[in-house]
Every structure is written in structure tokens, then in C-alpha cells.
Design an enzyme around this catalytic site. Structure first.
Site, PDB file in Angstrom:
ATOM      1  N   ASP A 224      20.199 -38.714  -5.667  1.00 62.30           N
ATOM      2  CA  ASP A 224      19.962 -39.053  -4.275  1.00 62.30           C
ATOM      3  C   ASP A 224      19.862 -40.570  -4.237  1.00 62.30           C
ATOM      4  O   ASP A 224      19.203 -41.182  -5.093  1.00 62.30           O
ATOM      5  CB  ASP A 224      18.632 -38.460  -3.786  1.00 62.30           C
ATOM      6  CG  ASP A 224      18.758 -37.024  -3.308  1.00 62.30           C
ATOM      7  OD1 ASP A 224      19.852 -36.450  -3.396  1.00 62.30           O
ATOM      8  OD2 ASP A 224      17.742 -36.492  -2.831  1.00 62.30           O
TER       9      ASP A 224
ATOM     10  N   ASP B 241      20.303 -34.797 -10.103  1.00 59.32           N
ATOM     11  CA  ASP B 241      19.107 -35.446  -9.545  1.00 59.32           C
ATOM     12  C   ASP B 241      17.879 -35.466 -10.456  1.00 59.32           C
ATOM     13  O   ASP B 241      16.745 -35.262  -9.978  1.00 59.32           O
ATOM     14  CB  ASP B 241      18.731 -34.802  -8.208  1.00 59.32           C
ATOM     15  CG  ASP B 241      19.804 -34.972  -7.145  1.00 59.32           C
ATOM     16  OD1 ASP B 241      20.831 -35.617  -7.416  1.00 59.32           O
ATOM     17  OD2 ASP B 241      19.618 -34.444  -6.041  1.00 59.32           O
TER      18      ASP B 241
ATOM     19  N   HIS C 101      19.250 -42.701  -1.144  1.00 63.98           N
ATOM     20  CA  HIS C 101      19.046 -42.748   0.295  1.00 63.98           C
ATOM     21  C   HIS C 101      18.726 -44.150   0.819  1.00 63.98           C
ATOM     22  O   HIS C 101      17.997 -44.911   0.163  1.00 63.98           O
ATOM     23  CB  HIS C 101      17.887 -41.825   0.687  1.00 63.98           C
ATOM     24  CG  HIS C 101      18.121 -40.383   0.391  1.00 63.98           C
ATOM     25  ND1 HIS C 101      19.313 -39.738   0.635  1.00 63.98           N
ATOM     26  CD2 HIS C 101      17.289 -39.437  -0.115  1.00 63.98           C
ATOM     27  CE1 HIS C 101      19.211 -38.461   0.289  1.00 63.98           C
ATOM     28  NE2 HIS C 101      17.997 -38.255  -0.176  1.00 63.98           N
TER      29      HIS C 101
ATOM     30  N   HIS D   4      11.835 -40.462  -0.368  1.00 67.04           N
ATOM     31  CA  HIS D   4      12.139 -40.320  -1.794  1.00 67.04           C
ATOM     32  C   HIS D   4      13.498 -40.938  -2.112  1.00 67.04           C
ATOM     33  O   HIS D   4      14.361 -41.030  -1.246  1.00 67.04           O
ATOM     34  CB  HIS D   4      12.145 -38.837  -2.203  1.00 67.04           C
ATOM     35  CG  HIS D   4      13.219 -38.047  -1.539  1.00 67.04           C
ATOM     36  ND1 HIS D   4      13.099 -37.580  -0.238  1.00 67.04           N
ATOM     37  CD2 HIS D   4      14.452 -37.664  -1.964  1.00 67.04           C
ATOM     38  CE1 HIS D   4      14.197 -36.928   0.094  1.00 67.04           C
ATOM     39  NE2 HIS D   4      15.038 -36.979  -0.929  1.00 67.04           N
TER      40      HIS D   4
ATOM     41  N   GLU E 265      23.511 -35.646   4.559  1.00 70.25           N
ATOM     42  CA  GLU E 265      22.441 -34.953   3.839  1.00 70.25           C
ATOM     43  C   GLU E 265      22.511 -35.229   2.342  1.00 70.25           C
ATOM     44  O   GLU E 265      21.546 -35.636   1.728  1.00 70.25           O
ATOM     45  CB  GLU E 265      22.502 -33.448   4.111  1.00 70.25           C
ATOM     46  CG  GLU E 265      21.279 -32.726   3.668  1.00 70.25           C
ATOM     47  CD  GLU E 265      20.023 -33.209   4.360  1.00 70.25           C
ATOM     48  OE1 GLU E 265      19.141 -33.762   3.664  1.00 70.25           O
ATOM     49  OE2 GLU E 265      19.905 -33.040   5.575  1.00 70.25           O
TER      50      GLU E 265
ATOM     51  N   CYS F  44      19.394 -29.048  -4.275  1.00 69.71           N
ATOM     52  CA  CYS F  44      20.630 -29.741  -4.652  1.00 69.71           C
ATOM     53  C   CYS F  44      21.423 -29.032  -5.747  1.00 69.71           C
ATOM     54  O   CYS F  44      22.657 -29.059  -5.732  1.00 69.71           O
ATOM     55  CB  CYS F  44      20.332 -31.185  -5.034  1.00 69.71           C
ATOM     56  SG  CYS F  44      19.722 -32.149  -3.622  1.00 69.71           S
TER      57      CYS F  44
ATOM     58  N   LYS G  16      24.750 -39.831  -3.864  1.00 71.78           N
ATOM     59  CA  LYS G  16      24.961 -38.978  -2.690  1.00 71.78           C
ATOM     60  C   LYS G  16      23.836 -39.188  -1.686  1.00 71.78           C
ATOM     61  O   LYS G  16      22.786 -39.709  -2.049  1.00 71.78           O
ATOM     62  CB  LYS G  16      25.079 -37.515  -3.102  1.00 71.78           C
ATOM     63  CG  LYS G  16      23.877 -36.985  -3.849  1.00 71.78           C
ATOM     64  CD  LYS G  16      24.170 -35.636  -4.473  1.00 71.78           C
ATOM     65  CE  LYS G  16      22.955 -35.038  -5.125  1.00 71.78           C
ATOM     66  NZ  LYS G  16      21.791 -34.854  -4.292  1.00 71.78           N
TER      67      LYS G  16
ATOM     68  N   ALA H  86      16.743 -30.019  -7.582  1.00 70.42           N
ATOM     69  CA  ALA H  86      15.919 -28.832  -7.687  1.00 70.42           C
ATOM     70  C   ALA H  86      16.822 -27.606  -7.526  1.00 70.42           C
ATOM     71  O   ALA H  86      17.773 -27.619  -6.745  1.00 70.42           O
ATOM     72  CB  ALA H  86      14.834 -28.820  -6.615  1.00 70.42           C
TER      73      ALA H  86
ATOM     74  N   SER I  25      16.568 -37.405   6.567  1.00 79.81           N
ATOM     75  CA  SER I  25      15.808 -36.294   5.977  1.00 79.81           C
ATOM     76  C   SER I  25      14.342 -36.639   5.745  1.00 79.81           C
ATOM     77  O   SER I  25      13.543 -35.758   5.433  1.00 79.81           O
ATOM     78  CB  SER I  25      16.447 -35.865   4.650  1.00 79.81           C
ATOM     79  OG  SER I  25      16.184 -36.818   3.630  1.00 79.81           O
TER      80      SER I  25
END
Length: 187
Positions: free
Chosen positions: A47, A9, A49, A66, A98, A130, A91, A126, A55
Site C-alpha cells: 500500500d 503488503d 497511499h 496507514h 482502493e 488484499c 498500489k 491481510a 480509505s
């Protein structure tokens, strides 16, 4: 023993100026770029999303919006050497998934097994979210895992979260090393 580097990430929204910037997050880029040539396969997770991901605080979740699919914030940081990245693993790409771990709702494990990879070196963002989830799930699935300490940073929502995550990873059998230790003896 086949090894892979997993860059977790390192995206615009998690680095300086992003909507969920990890303190000093940009500092992970140089050591990851230095490590990448050592590995036959380099994975980068991100990520990815949907705009209504569960989330997000706008949906009742804990995080600001984000890494929305197709936005600049979701893209890998331009400082990463993209020529070294073989596979991008998206992901958290469905509203209710999640996606903290690279294994969560993805083909990551299958891809690793098909390539004969049994050892992962992990860094990124982070550390306490993750990176932690990916390292712990990798250990639970039987992979050897090394965390690159100077190539990961934590968000520390609660003070000490990163140190607690490091302790948890160590207890699970994750080895810790620096990029310098891992590149010692490289030309």
C-alpha cells in the site's frame, strides 16, 4: 509454466506496532523468506497511499491512516529478505484508487505477462483484504494461484472474515499449501 512469488503488503504498518497491525502478522515473514529462493521472480506489493487517501477514517473511510507514501509505516518489513525481491508493486497510490488488489491501477498484470508468468504463489497480509483481492483477481485473469496458508494472516474486522475469504478463494480455484509442502525436496 513460469511461476512467481507474490508477497502482499508485508509492511511496517501491518505488522507488530503498526497503525493497522494484523494479529500475528510478523509470522508470515519466515515462511516467505524460505520460499523466495524457489522462484525466478519475486514481487512484493505495498500500500502506498497519499496522506488524504479516501480509505482513511480521517477522510470518511473505514481504516485508520496507514502506509502513507514515504513514511516508515509504508516500508516493507525489515525482516523480509529484500535481496530476494525483484519487483515492488505500489498500489492505492492515488486518493480514489482502493488498491486492495495488486492489479488495481498498476502495471502488475502487464509485468507478469511480459515475463511469461502464468502461476502465482501468494502470501502476506491481510488474508481477508488484499491477499483475497489479489488472489481472486489473478484467478479471474486466468492465472493459476496457490495461497501459502502459513504465510498469510487475516485482520478479521468481523469474526470469521478470514475463513470466509479462504472459502471464497477455494471456490474460485485457488489451491492451498503450506511453505513446507512447497519446499519439500529442496536442498
Amino acid at each position: 509454466m513460469a511461476e512467481a512469488l507474490v508477497i502482499v503488503d508485508v509492511q511496517n504498518d501491518f505488522t507488530a506496532g503498526g497503525t493497522l497491525a494484523v494479529p500475528d502478522g510478523d509470522a508470515v515473514i519466515a515462511p516467505l523468506n524460505r520460499l523466495a529462493p524457489r522462484y525466478e521472480t519475486v514481487f512484493a506489493t505495498r500500500d502506498w497511499h497519499p496522506p488524504d487517501h479516501h480509505s482513511f477514517d480521517t477522510e470518511g473511510g473505514p481504516w485508520p491512516v496507514h502506509c502513507v507514501q514515504g513514511t516508515d509505516g509504508a516500508e516493507l518489513h525489515p525482516g523480509l529478505d529484500r535481496s530476494q525481491i525483484d519487483v515492488v508493486v505500489d498500489k492505492g497510490d492515488r486518493r480514489g484508487v482502493e488498491g486492495y488488489s495488486a492489479f488495481d491501477g498498476t502495471d502488475f498484470e502487464r509485468d507478469l505477462r511480459e515475463r511469461g508468468i502464468d502461476s502465482l504463489t501468494i502470501g502476506g497480509l491481510a488474508a481477508d483484504v488484499c491477499v483475497r483481492a489479489t488472489a481472486l483477481e489473478a484467478r479471474a485473469k486466468g492465472f493459476d494461484v496457490t495461497l501459502v496458508e502459513d504465510a498469510t494472516r487475516g485482520v478479521d474486522v468481523e469474526p470469521g472474515d478470514t475463513n470466509r475469504a479462504f472459502d471464497e478463494m477455494r471456490e474460485a480455484g485457488v489451491r492451498f499449501a503450506t511453505a513446507d509442502e512447497l519446499t519439500q525436496g529442496d536442498p
